[in-house]
Design a protein around this motif. Structure first.
Motif, PDB file in Angstrom:
ATOM      1  N   LYS A  37      -6.487 -11.861  12.382  1.00 60.56           N
ATOM      2  CA  LYS A  37      -6.519 -10.520  11.946  1.00 60.56           C
ATOM      3  C   LYS A  37      -6.106 -10.495  10.332  1.00 60.56           C
ATOM      4  O   LYS A  37      -5.609 -11.245   9.949  1.00 60.56           O
ATOM      5  N   LEU A  39      -5.408  -7.619   7.037  1.00 63.47           N
ATOM      6  CA  LEU A  39      -5.276  -6.210   6.717  1.00 63.47           C
ATOM      7  C   LEU A  39      -5.551  -6.237   5.235  1.00 63.47           C
ATOM      8  O   LEU A  39      -5.297  -6.996   4.275  1.00 63.47           O
ATOM      9  N   GLU A  54      -7.470  -2.663   9.156  1.00 61.83           N
ATOM     10  CA  GLU A  54      -7.440  -3.816   9.707  1.00 61.83           C
ATOM     11  C   GLU A  54      -8.900  -4.332   9.968  1.00 61.83           C
ATOM     12  O   GLU A  54      -9.724  -3.403  10.388  1.00 61.83           O
ATOM     13  N   THR A  74      -9.979  -0.540  12.360  1.00 61.12           N
ATOM     14  CA  THR A  74      -9.337   0.879  11.954  1.00 61.12           C
ATOM     15  C   THR A  74     -10.445   1.891  11.861  1.00 61.12           C
ATOM     16  O   THR A  74     -11.124   2.320  11.054  1.00 61.12           O
ATOM     17  N   SER A 163      -5.266   5.470   9.379  1.00 60.72           N
ATOM     18  CA  SER A 163      -4.845   4.602   8.665  1.00 60.72           C
ATOM     19  C   SER A 163      -3.221   4.335   8.594  1.00 60.72           C
ATOM     20  O   SER A 163      -2.877   3.081   8.594  1.00 60.72           O
ATOM     21  N   ARG A 167      -1.437   4.913  12.736  1.00 62.29           N
ATOM     22  CA  ARG A 167      -0.672   3.423  12.858  1.00 62.29           C
ATOM     23  C   ARG A 167       0.699   3.483  13.074  1.00 62.29           C
ATOM     24  O   ARG A 167       1.344   2.721  13.863  1.00 62.29           O
ATOM     25  N   GLU A 208       0.801  -7.222  17.092  1.00 56.16           N
ATOM     26  CA  GLU A 208       0.645  -6.332  15.853  1.00 56.16           C
ATOM     27  C   GLU A 208       1.313  -7.225  14.870  1.00 56.16           C
ATOM     28  O   GLU A 208       2.625  -6.934  14.361  1.00 56.16           O
ATOM     29  N   PHE A 210       1.203  -7.159  11.703  1.00 60.92           N
ATOM     30  CA  PHE A 210       1.353  -6.570  10.292  1.00 60.92           C
ATOM     31  C   PHE A 210       2.296  -5.285  10.602  1.00 60.92           C
ATOM     32  O   PHE A 210       2.518  -4.490   9.584  1.00 60.92           O
ATOM     33  N   CYS A 214       3.690  -2.989   7.441  1.00 59.61           N
ATOM     34  CA  CYS A 214       3.121  -1.560   7.268  1.00 59.61           C
ATOM     35  C   CYS A 214       4.556  -0.805   6.915  1.00 59.61           C
ATOM     36  O   CYS A 214       4.191   0.307   6.269  1.00 59.61           O
TER      37      CYS A 214
END
Length: 449
Positions: A37, A39, A54, A74, A163, A167, A208, A210, A214
Motif C-alpha cells: 500500500k 500513500l 492511496e 481513493t 481524500s 478518510r 489501515e 496510514f 493521516c
C-alpha cells in the motif's frame, strides 16, 4: 529470480520508509511483500493540496524486469476520477507502467523502482491537471480556460471531501456526522450542544497502515484546509453542480455539487474527534489493567531516564508526569540563548496512546508561540527518527530541533501555520515582521509563567 525479486522489493520499501520525503509512505504485511500500500500526499499549490491518496501496488515475480501493477484506491468506491490519468476504476495511465503509450525512453526499465513510480504519479497531481489529457496539453481557447478553472475547482472540493474528510471520518468511526464526547469549550467552538447524542462507532475496520500518519498530518494541515475552504466559498456557491469535462465519460468522471459549508462543519468535527481521542488516551490509564500494561511500564521507565538526563545536562529543560499519569507528560522548554527564543519558557504536553509506538505521541504547545513550524492550536511539525519511534527522548529532541532550526530548507510540506509560514518565507521585510511576532510570543511566555 523470485528470491532476488523479493530482495529488491524489500530494499526499495525499506529505503522509502527511511526517506525524509514527507509526501510518500509505503507499507506491507509481513506475509506478502509483493502487495504494497502506498500513500501520496497532494502537492502544495495544486487542487490536490494535502490530500491523502492511496494506491495498491502489486509486484509480479518478474520484477524488476517487468513493472508492477498500480491501482488507485481513493476513488469514492469507483465513482470519482481524480485526474485524466487516474480513472474512477483505479487505473493509473503511465507509460512506465505500460498502461499508456509513451515516447521512446519513457517506458519501464529495471533501473526504475517503486519510488520513481510514486513520484511519477505525484507529478500528475499538478496545478493544472486539465492539461494531462492527451489533446488538451496546449488548450488555450476561451472555453478551455473556463474548463480548466472549473476542473481545478471540483478536484479541490473532492480532494477535501473524499481524500481527507471521508478518510478521517472512517478512521475515527464517525457515523452520520456525529461528534465524539467533547469538552464544554470544544462544544462551544464546534457548535455542539451539551445534550447532543454524541458517539463514536467502534466497528472493526480493515488494515489501515496510514491511519496514524493521516491523523497527525490532518492536525498539521488543519488550518490550511480551513483556509482553502474559506477561499473556495468566495468562488463557488453551495449547490452549484460540477461541470462535466469534454474527456469525462458517464462511468469515468467526477460528478457532484459544491457544498463547502458542509465540508467546513465536517472538518471541524474531525478536529474535535481527534482532540477527544487524546483525552480518552489519558483517561484509559485509570483502568487497573492499563496501569500494569507493558506500554505504561515502558513509558514510566523512559520518563524516569529522561528526567534524570535533564538533571545531569547543562540545559534547563524538565519533564513531569501530569497527575502521575505515564500517558501524559509536561515538558518545559527554555529558549536557547542568543536566538529569537532566548528568555522564553514554553510548556509542551506529550500525550501517549495505549498503543504507543504504533500510534505516535500527539504533541501540543500549551504556551502559545508564533512559529512557522507550530500550528495555531500548538501542534508542532517535527520529524522523529522513523527507526526509533519507540524512543520518547528522540521525539523531544526532534521537537526542540524543529523549534530552534535557524536555516531550515524551504519545504511547503511543513506548512502548518499559514500566516507564520508566509511571513517566514516571504520578503526580508516580512521576515522582520515574523521575527517581531516570534519575540513577542517569547516575551509573553515569561508573563504566562
Amino acid at each position: 529470480m523470485a528470491d532476488q525479486s523479493i530482495i529488491r522489493i524489500t530494499k526499495e520499501i525499506g529505503e522509502l520508509q527511511k526517506s525524509s520525503d514527507l509526501s510518500l509512505a509505503v507499507a506491507f504485511r509481513d506475509r506478502d511483500v509483493r502487495s504494497v500500500k502506498a500513500l501520496i500526499i497532494g502537492p502544495h499549490e495544486t487542487p490536490y493540496e494535502f490530500g491523502f491518496f492511496e494506491f495498491a501496488v502489486k509486484f509480479n515475480k518478474d520484477y524488476p524486469r517487468k513493472s508492477p501493477s498500480v491501482t488507485g484506491t481513493t476513488t469514492n468506491s469507483g465513482r470519482c476520477r481524480f485526474n485524466p490519468n487516474i480513472y474512477a476504476s483505479g487505473k493509473v495511465c503511465l507509460s512506465i507502467l505500460g498502461t499508456w503509450r509513451g515516447e521512446r525512453g519513457e517506458e519501464w526499465s529495471a533501473a526504475q523502482g517503486l519510488e520513481s513510480i510514486l513520484l511519477s504519479i505525484q507529478s500528475l497531481m499538478s496545478a493544472n491537471p486539465y492539461e494531462n489529457e492527451p489533446g488538451f496539453e496546449d488548450a488555450n481557447e476561451s472555453h478551455d480556460k473556463k474548463n480548466q478553472k472549473e476542473y481545478i475547482a471540483k478536484i479541490r472540493h473532492e480532494t477535501l471531501r473524499i481524500s481527507v474528510i471521508q478518510r478521517l471520518e472512517e478512521y475515527l468511526g464517525l457515523s452520520g456526522g456525529c461528534l465524539p464526547t467533547a469538552s464544554s469549550a470544544e462544544q462551544e467552538e464546534y457548535g455542539v450542544e451539551a445534550d447532543d447524542d454524541i458517539e463514536i462507532d467502534d466497528a472493526s475496520v480493515p488494515w489501515e497502515p496510514f491511519k496514524d500518519l493521516c491523523k497527525r498530518r490532518f492536525l498539521w494541515y488543519y488550518d490550511s484546509y480551513l483556509e482553502s475552504i474559506a477561499k473556495a466559498k468566495e468562488e463557488v456557491k453551495d449547490g452549484q453542480p460540477f461541470a462535466r469535462m469534454p474527456f469525462e465519460g458517464a462511468s469515468n468522471s467526477m460528478d457532484g455539487k459544491f457544498n463547502y459549508t458542509e465540508l467546513e462543519k465536517r472538518i471541524k468535527r474531525i478536529k474535535a474527534a481527534l482532540d477527544a481521542e487524546v483525552e480518552k488516551w489519558a483517561s484509559d490509564w485509570a483502568s487497573p489493567k492499563m496501569k500494569d500494561a507493558t506500554v505504561a511500564v515502558n513509558l514510566t521507565r523512559q520518563f524516569e531516564q529522561i528526567k534524570e538526563s535533564f538533571k545531569r545536562s547543562d540545559v534547563p529543560h524538565s519533564v513531569e508526569l501530569v497527575n502521575g499519569n505515564p500517558f501524559v507528560w509536561n515538558l518545559t522548554y527554555f529558549g536557547r540563548p542568543m536566538t529569537n527564543l532566548d528568555g522564553g519558557m514554553f510548556r509542551i504536553k506529550l500525550n501517549f496512546s495505549p498503543r504507543f509506538p504504533e500510534e505516535q505521541p500527539r504533541i501540543k504547545f500549551l504556551t502559545p508561540v508564533f512559529h512557522h513550524r507550530i500550528a495555531a492550536d500548538g501542534t508542532p511539525c517535527y520529524f522523529p527518527n522513523s527507526s526509533r519511534r519507540e524512543d520518547v527522548k528522540q521525539h523531544i529532541e526532534a521537537i526542540i530541533e524543529a523549534l530552534e532550526e535557524e536555516q531550515p530548507p524551504y519545504d511547503p510540506r511543513t506548512l502548518v501555520h499559514p500566516e507564520a509560514h508566509k511571513l517566514y518565507w516571504g520578503t526580508p521585510e516580512q521576515r522582520k515582521i515574523y521575527n517581531r511576532q516570534l519575540r513577542r510570543s517569547v516575551q509573553r511566555s515569561m508573563e504566562d509563567f
